[in-house]
Enzyme design. Structure first.
Site, mmCIF file in Angstrom:
data_model
loop_
_atom_site.group_PDB
_atom_site.id
_atom_site.type_symbol
_atom_site.label_atom_id
_atom_site.label_comp_id
_atom_site.label_asym_id
_atom_site.label_seq_id
_atom_site.Cartn_x
_atom_site.Cartn_y
_atom_site.Cartn_z
ATOM 1 N N LYS A 175 48.274 56.223 24.203
ATOM 2 C CA LYS A 175 47.031 56.477 23.491
ATOM 3 C C LYS A 175 46.700 57.972 23.614
ATOM 4 C CE LYS A 175 42.445 57.017 23.184
ATOM 5 N NZ LYS A 175 41.671 58.131 23.772
ATOM 6 N N GLU A 248 47.809 63.082 36.611
ATOM 7 C CA GLU A 248 47.852 64.550 36.571
ATOM 8 C C GLU A 248 46.479 64.980 36.082
ATOM 9 O OE1 GLU A 248 47.808 68.256 35.860
ATOM 10 O OE2 GLU A 248 48.509 67.513 33.936
ATOM 11 N N CYS A 283 44.873 73.139 33.093
ATOM 12 C CA CYS A 283 44.497 72.867 34.477
ATOM 13 C C CYS A 283 45.226 73.764 35.462
ATOM 14 C CB CYS A 283 44.725 71.391 34.816
ATOM 15 S SG CYS A 283 46.296 70.745 34.271
ATOM 16 N N GLU A 379 35.781 72.919 37.381
ATOM 17 C CA GLU A 379 36.616 73.361 36.275
ATOM 18 C C GLU A 379 35.754 73.777 35.088
ATOM 19 O OE1 GLU A 379 41.068 71.781 35.109
ATOM 20 O OE2 GLU A 379 39.452 70.330 35.248
#
Length: 477
Positions: A175, A248, A283, A379
């Site tokens: 997906k 991840e 990231c 982040e």
């Protein structure tokens, strides 16, 4: 708007039975340019049924047979690179030159690597570890794997998931992100022309669709690249059925610059590129600089200059390093950090949206930040690089490790011993020395702490999609 995407299930493109659709937005303009299905439970069931049926035969293929097919997929990606580039760039706003040079060729290489890796699995030698008994280790596919991929590198992250899973003999239900499904659907078309029906399936949809993919009882393993929150939700759902999990997740990469760097300006230029590439939506981006206090002023000025000279622009801007942020929500999120910026922080360059069309954000450097500041701890996932100072190695290690993430980082020094000490002490899954952000198929990528667990790329990535079985034979008379 005349185009609608479809799911790819059991070797065919099919409309979602849900009958629901959402707009796909061009981030360069902020306008819808096609529609994507919002798949429901019946659609996900259909995809898993196809994958489960295909697993019986696909799992029995030899590594050589799977390798030959994956090599054909790699060839097809190269042959149709223009189509993939166009789909990805329109959907994400990535500069076409960056996509053509940095991503599509690498995607083909990943398939070629895992084709080879499937044929070279190694393990303990068979032998008699108990008298009159011979033990053998088998590496077996896990089964049907559910996968969810992100919007920052839609095609590449899909390849990172698909290639090792298929090489190991699993079948897949994937997906893609609801904002960037286009290149994944194109990839399904390419893969589907090579692989048997049902081996690879794509269902397009929203978060609810993703939850259905993760929680489906037919999935023996789930893998996701996404936010820490999404990873926690996946792990919680998977725990209810004891599914294997590959995560991840986010990162907050420290870039530790010592005072013995021979060319601070060159280092600053490299770090600016590694921090701003893909609009910082990476990231592993070089987003959090820690510089020795003795060279802070010189380095900060050089980094600000390098960032200010970096171009962002739409698909027609051939000089742009990066394009827009992916979506309106992400633009608002990045801007929000600056609304809440503490008084001791100083924006050296950027810090604002560019224009009022699309989701462009200026290349940004923020100085004077402290360890507990929101912009250091969380982040940003935008074209924003922060600067802090440190006094010595111990201080650098403490500040570098003083976040919840553990994905990647880098050390910049001319002292080999220092580089070795720092790379040992930094609590991150990937550490670069005097560079930042290169990847190769042969080496693993994956983090510690809140950055998740499991490895992408390399033979370690392949092993994550395999289970180990011990078979013992009695050979006595």
């Amino acid at each position: 708007m005349t185009t609608r995407l479809q799911n790819y299930v059991n070797g065919e493109f099919v409309d979602a039975k849900s009958g629901r659709f959402s707009d796909v937005i061009d981030p360069c303009t902020g306008e819808a340019y096609l529609q994507a299905p919002v798949s429901g439970a019946e659609d996900v069931d259909q995809a898993y049924a196809a994958a489960a049926a295909a697993f019986e035969s696909w799992s029995r293929t030899t590594p050589g047979e799977r390798a030959n097919l994956l090599l054909k997929v790699a060839d097809a990606i190269e042959a149709r690179a223009g189509e993939l580039n166009e789909a990805e760039c329109r959907n994400t706003g990535k500069p076409p030159a960056r996509m053509a040079e940095d991503e599509t060729p690498v995607a083909a290489d990943h398939f070629r690597f895992f084709a080879g890796a499937a044929r070279t699995l190694e393990g303990p030698t068979a032998g008699e570890f108990l008298a009159d008994h011979t033990s053998v280790i088998r590496h077996e596919p896990i089964g049907v794997v559910g996968q969810v991929t992100p919007w920052n590198y839609p095609m590449m992250m899909a390849v990172w998931k698909i290639a090792p899973a298929l090489a190991a003999g699993n079948t897949v239900v994937l997906k893609p992100s609801d904002t960037t499904p286009v290149s994944t659907v194109k990839l399904a078309e390419i893969i589907g022309e090579v692989l048997p029906r049902g081996v690879f399936n794509v269902v397009v949809g929203d978060r609810e669709t993703g939850a259905l993919v993760v929680g489906h009882p037919a999935a023996q393993m789930v893998a996701i690249t996404g936010s820490v929150g999404a990873g926690m939700a996946v792990a919680k759902t998977a725990a209810e059925d004891l599914k294997r999990v590959h995560l991840e997740l986010g990162g907050k990469a420290p870039v530790v610059v010592f005072d013995d760097v021979k060319d601070l300006k060159a280092a600053a230029e490299s770090i600016a590129t590694a921090g701003l590439y893909n609009a910082g939506q990476d990231c592993t981006a070089a987003c959090r600089v820690l510089v020795h206090e003795d060279v802070h002023d010189e380095f900060a000025a050089a980094l600000a200059e390098a960032a200010a000279n970096t171009r962002t622009g739409d698909l027609s801007d051939t000089e742009a390093l990066y394009g827009p942020l992916n979506n309106a929500v992400q633009l608002e999120r990045v801007a929000g950090f600056f609304d809440r910026l503490p008084g001791h922080a100083k924006v050296l360059t950027g810090g604002h949206r560019i224009g009022d069309r699309g989701y462009f954000f200026a290349p940004t450097v923020v100085d004077g930040l402290q360890q507990d500041d929101e912009m250091v701890q969380n982040e940003v996932f935008g074209p924003v690089i922060t600067i802090q100072t440190f006094t010595d190695e111990a201080d650098a290690v403490a500040k570098a490790n003083g976040v919840k993430y553990g994905l990647s980082g880098s050390v910049w020094t001319s002292d080999h011993g220092r580089a070795m000490r720092m790379s040992k002490r930094l609590d991150f899954g990937v550490v670069w020395v005097n560079t930042h952000i290169p990847f190769v198929s042969e080496m693993p990528h994956g983090g510690f702490k809140h950055s998740g667990y499991g490895k992408d790329l390399s033979v370690f990535g392949l092993h994550d999609y395999l289970r180990v079985k011990h078979v013992m034979h009695y050979i006595g008379e």
